[in-house]
Scaffold this active site. Structure first.
Site, PDB file in Angstrom:
ATOM      1  N   ARG A  35       7.139  22.838  15.478  1.00 23.40           N
ATOM      2  CA  ARG A  35       6.166  23.433  16.401  1.00 23.40           C
ATOM      3  C   ARG A  35       5.254  24.446  15.710  1.00 23.40           C
ATOM      4  NH1 ARG A  35      10.219  23.980  21.540  1.00 23.40           N
ATOM      5  NH2 ARG A  35       9.795  21.920  22.375  1.00 23.40           N
ATOM      6  N   LYS A 198      18.440   8.394  34.118  1.00 22.25           N
ATOM      7  CA  LYS A 198      18.331   8.251  35.573  1.00 22.25           C
ATOM      8  C   LYS A 198      16.999   7.706  36.072  1.00 22.25           C
ATOM      9  CE  LYS A 198      21.705  11.693  36.806  1.00 22.25           C
ATOM     10  NZ  LYS A 198      21.945  13.013  37.334  1.00 22.25           N
ATOM     11  N   GLY A 354      11.699  14.070  25.320  1.00 22.23           N
ATOM     12  CA  GLY A 354      12.774  14.563  24.476  1.00 22.23           C
ATOM     13  C   GLY A 354      13.553  13.564  23.646  1.00 22.23           C
ATOM     14  N   GLY A 377       8.528  17.871  28.711  1.00 23.45           N
ATOM     15  CA  GLY A 377       8.231  17.970  30.135  1.00 23.45           C
ATOM     16  C   GLY A 377       6.744  17.841  30.432  1.00 23.45           C
TER      17      GLY A 377
HETATM   18  P1  AMP Z   1      16.744  11.153  29.774  1.00 27.54           P
HETATM   19  O1  AMP Z   1      16.871  12.605  29.468  1.00 27.54           O
HETATM   20  O2  AMP Z   1      16.658  10.824  31.234  1.00 27.54           O
HETATM   21  O3  AMP Z   1      15.676  10.459  28.955  1.00 27.54           O
HETATM   22  O4  AMP Z   1      18.140  10.496  29.366  1.00 27.54           O
HETATM   23  C1  AMP Z   1      18.640  10.526  28.064  1.00 27.54           C
HETATM   24  C2  AMP Z   1      20.105  10.341  28.120  1.00 27.54           C
HETATM   25  O5  AMP Z   1      20.410   9.107  28.743  1.00 27.54           O
HETATM   26  C3  AMP Z   1      20.773  10.304  26.776  1.00 27.54           C
HETATM   27  O6  AMP Z   1      21.597  11.419  26.653  1.00 27.54           O
HETATM   28  C4  AMP Z   1      21.585   9.018  26.795  1.00 27.54           C
HETATM   29  O7  AMP Z   1      22.874   9.157  26.274  1.00 27.54           O
HETATM   30  C5  AMP Z   1      21.669   8.689  28.276  1.00 27.54           C
HETATM   31  N1  AMP Z   1      21.884   7.261  28.500  1.00 27.54           N
HETATM   32  C6  AMP Z   1      21.177   6.236  28.021  1.00 27.54           C
HETATM   33  N2  AMP Z   1      21.723   5.061  28.390  1.00 27.54           N
HETATM   34  C7  AMP Z   1      22.804   5.336  29.135  1.00 27.54           C
HETATM   35  C8  AMP Z   1      23.784   4.539  29.792  1.00 27.54           C
HETATM   36  N3  AMP Z   1      23.729   3.217  29.739  1.00 27.54           N
HETATM   37  N4  AMP Z   1      24.776   5.168  30.457  1.00 27.54           N
HETATM   38  C9  AMP Z   1      24.830   6.511  30.505  1.00 27.54           C
HETATM   39  N5  AMP Z   1      23.922   7.334  29.901  1.00 27.54           N
HETATM   40  C10 AMP Z   1      22.919   6.749  29.221  1.00 27.54           C
END
Ligand code: AMP
Length: 396
Positions: A35, A198, A354, A377
């Site tokens: 950064r 999610k 991220g 974000g």
């Molecule tokens: P996000 O911050 O929403 O982009 O999510 C990233 C996180 O999603 C990472 O820590 C991954 O380990 C988790 N992730 C990815 N695929 C899966 C999965 N199939 N089951 C559970 N967690 C997951």
């Protein structure tokens, strides 16, 4: 766009909001200077044009007063090395002494103000605090993309004190230009690859992208909510039952807008959420109870790779599986390599948010894609179609 490339900085004081929120270890040493590096081009441009520079930033999450571990004095040495120039550190960002000091700055001087968040007024977006800060400069520049989605005193509110002298820094300009290529001027076919945990946190982005892309690849934990919504058996995989209807609606919306959604066809399932769990490959619609999908399978990798190689504009946000565990990082690594390949064949590839940024950097492939965004974000909110306060306050 109000850019600094055409501004005359001779004998002017430029007050720049930068993002020096870097990780420090327990000895207060910087563990990743990305950064700070990102802010260097703007600082250099102003110095080369005969101006002086006053830098302001936050660091960490202080509780509202001075805390040694969050002092920006820890940044001074690294900053001096990176800009190859002496830096004067002021121990309070708005004290009378600080304001007196910057009043008659000699050209070529670089000043760094102490952590803005030692004052709660910063995050509150306090007008009086912003006005005090504004005393430091003749020109205001926002070069902190990482906080552009916040309406804080230094990132947005302050701009009204500089009605005719407010600009984007080079970093912010670059971020906006690159995301705008995807949203407003993409070369078709355009593909968004969305992964991560999610559906709930990515749903607005997906809905907004339906208006600018031709295809969406969905991987990661969020894929299982879509699979279940379509009637598949997902065992103990991550599912958001509250979002099954939303997932169905997104699939219908995509259909009506002629956007093709690619879901995984196979998955690597595990009997526990652990790197050393028993694991095997499985059809994504047939995951037995007691097992959970933690990565995309080899067939899905092949299909996704084909889609990527035939796309000319590609966005990637979010890992394809639990990439932090070696047993389940295959899909994410394959997508990263596929993007590198597409880039070398002329596609425009943008990585943001991220975890996909962490993945591409971990693989040392950051310089082999078109652009890696510095704002997690902020980039996500921009992709959601929201107006970012830090951008609006300059363009207003
Ligand atoms: P996000 O911050 O929403 O982009 O999510 C990233 C996180 O999603 C990472 O820590 C991954 O380990 C988790 N992730 C990815 N695929 C899966 C999965 N199939 N089951 C559970 N967690 C997951």
């Amino acid at each position: 766009m109000r850019t600094i490339s055409d501004v005359d900085f001779q004998n002017k004081r430029s007050l720049i909001r930068v993002d020096f929120n870097v990780p420090l270890n327990e000895n207060n040493e910087i563990t990743d200077n990305t950064r700070i590096k990102a802010a260097v081009p703007t600082i250099k441009l102003i110095l080369e044009n005969g101006g002086s520079v006053i830098l302001m930033s936050h660091l960490g999450r202080p509780k509202g007063g001075f805390e040694e571990k969050y002092s920006l004095k820890h940044i001074v040495g690294e900053l001096e090395t990176l800009i190859d120039h002496e830096v004067k550190f002021l121990e309070d960002c708005v004290s009378d002494e600080s304001i007196e000091y910057t009043k008659n700055l000699k050209k070529g001087t670089v000043v760094l103000l102490e952590n803005l968040r030692f004052y709660p007024e910063e995050k509150e977006g306090d007008e009086d605090f912003a006005k005090k800060l504004a005393n430091h400069g003749d020109i205001y520049i926002n070069d902190a993309f990482g906080t552009a989605h916040r309406a804080h005193a230094s990132t947005a509110i302050i701009a009204k004190n500089f009605p005719n002298d407010k600009y984007f820094g080079l970093l912010l300009e670059k971020e906006i230009k690159n995301i705008d290529i995807l949203l407003h001027d993409p070369k078709p076919p355009t593909t968004a690859i969305i992964g991560g945990a999610k559906v709930s946190s990515k749903i607005t982005i997906i809905e907004n992208l339906l208006d600018s892309v031709d295809q969406i690849i969905i991987g990661g934990g969020m894929a299982y909510t879509f699979i279940k919504a379509k009637g598949g058996k997902v065992g103990d995989s991550l599912v958001e039952d509250d979002f099954l209807e939303t997932a169905k609606k997104v699939l219908e919306m995509a259909d009506s807008k002629d956007v093709t959604i690619h879901l995984p066809t196979d998955t690597i399932i595990a009997d526990r959420f652990a790197n050393d769990a028993n694991a095997k490959s499985c059809n994504i619609n047939d995951i037995p109870t007691g097992w959970m999908g933690l990565d995309i399978g080899t067939e899905s990798i092949k299909i996704f790779n084909k889609v990527i190689q035939t796309s000319r504009t590609i966005l990637w946000n979010g890992p394809m599986g639990v990439f932090e565990m070696e047993s389940f990082n295959n899909g994410t690594i394959a997508i990263a390599n596929s993007l590198v390949n597409a880039t070398s064949n002329g596609a425009f590839t943008l990585i943001g948010g991220g975890d996909s940024v962490a993945a591409i950097n971990q693989l040392n492939l950051g310089d082999q894609v078109s652009y890696v965004s510095t704002g997690g974000g902020a980039m996500l909110e921009y992709l959601e179609g929201k107006e970012l306060p830090g951008i609006k306050s300059i363009t207003n």
